[in-house]
Design a protein around this motif. Structure first.
Motif, PDB file in Angstrom:
ATOM      1  N   ARG A 191       0.825  -1.216   0.000  1.00 30.20           N
ATOM      2  CA  ARG A 191       0.000   0.000   0.000  1.00 30.20           C
ATOM      3  C   ARG A 191       0.856   1.262   0.000  1.00 30.20           C
ATOM      4  O   ARG A 191       0.508   2.260  -0.634  1.00 30.20           O
ATOM      5  N   GLN A 210       3.890   1.494  -1.265  1.00 29.69           N
ATOM      6  CA  GLN A 210       4.465   1.592  -2.610  1.00 29.69           C
ATOM      7  C   GLN A 210       3.441   2.175  -3.582  1.00 29.69           C
ATOM      8  O   GLN A 210       3.768   3.023  -4.417  1.00 29.69           O
ATOM      9  N   ALA A 211       2.192   1.705  -3.467  1.00 33.96           N
ATOM     10  CA  ALA A 211       1.144   2.209  -4.359  1.00 33.96           C
ATOM     11  C   ALA A 211       0.887   3.693  -4.105  1.00 33.96           C
ATOM     12  O   ALA A 211       0.708   4.478  -5.042  1.00 33.96           O
ATOM     13  N   GLY A 225       3.513   5.758  -5.640  1.00 33.72           N
ATOM     14  CA  GLY A 225       3.294   5.889  -7.077  1.00 33.72           C
ATOM     15  C   GLY A 225       2.248   6.944  -7.396  1.00 33.72           C
ATOM     16  O   GLY A 225       2.411   7.732  -8.336  1.00 33.72           O
ATOM     17  N   ARG A 226       1.175   6.949  -6.605  1.00 32.85           N
ATOM     18  CA  ARG A 226       0.126   7.948  -6.834  1.00 32.85           C
ATOM     19  C   ARG A 226       0.632   9.357  -6.535  1.00 32.85           C
ATOM     20  O   ARG A 226       0.267  10.312  -7.229  1.00 32.85           O
TER      21      ARG A 226
END
Length: 226
Positions: free
Chosen positions: A77, A79-80, A83-84
């Protein structure tokens, strides 16, 4: 594939329940011996204790698997989210915000001009009406001799003129008009309206800082230059 946190939590709950049942069975066997049961041997109790110990080890294993699953899930989460964040920073644009801000600035300027022009016209006519009322012999007994001519006028606290039997026109200060407009526009956003009031009362440096954060520094510069 990342470990399933829900499945790992379910597995832990199952292991804990089985461990509790195994420990309870050891206690049950021991109590039966205390009650005089002769069909239970030491080997039976030892075997059940081993099963209870094994069940406890399985609880530890399930706890570790859950910890690993939660750590992996958190990492995924994070890492995601990273990215966002990168994507947002790379694609963020204040163009629409700046265009809307320019429209607001232009509308405010137009409103101020219209309010000032209207106020000036009312003040001029009101001043003339007040002078004529004086010349017509205003007194405590007859404060409005101009009424005989169908009008009344006053210059304070706000300039206004009255056409007797027809209506009244009053000069409203532009700050009150602006306040009413913004309050009406934000009628369903009470907290925002309160915060807007605080910003407007703040120092110019604070307003500039807010504009820079929102990417509106250029709009402020254009307004100052204009």
């Amino acid at each position: 594939m990342l470990p399933d946190v829900t499945a790992a939590r379910t597995a832990l709950e199952t292991a804990q329940r089985e461990a509790e049942e195994a420990r309870a069975l050891v206690d049950t066997l021991a109590e039966r011996v205390r009650d005089g049961a002769e069909d239970i041997t030491g080997a039976d109790i030892a075997a059940q204790r081993q099963l209870a110990e094994l069940a406890g080890l399985r609880v530890t294993a399930a706890e570790r698997k859950l910890n690993d699953a939660q750590a992996a899930d958190l990492d995924a989460r994070a890492q995601a989210a990273a990215g966002r964040v990168r994507a947002l920073v790379a694609t963020d644009s204040t163009e629409a915000l700046c265009d809307a801000a320019r429209d607001v600035v232009a509308a405010v300027h137009a409103l101020v001009r219209a309010a000032d022009e209207r106020a000036a016209a009312i003040r001029d006519v009101a001043a003339e009406g007040v002078r004529l009322n004086e010349e017509l012999g205003r007194s405590d007994n007859e404060p409005w001799p101009s009424r005989a001519y169908g009008f009344m006028a006053q210059s304070s606290p706000e300039a206004s003129v009255t056409a007797v039997g027809e209506g009244r026109t009053t000069s409203v200060p532009v700050h009150r008009i602006l306040g009413a407009v913004f309050a009406s526009a934000l009628i369903e956003h009470g907290s925002t309206r309160n915060e807007v009031a605080r910003v407007m009362e703040g120092a110019r440096e604070g307003i500039r800082h807010t504009a820079e954060q929102a990417g509106l520094a250029t709009v402020l510069e254009e307004n100052a230059a204009g």
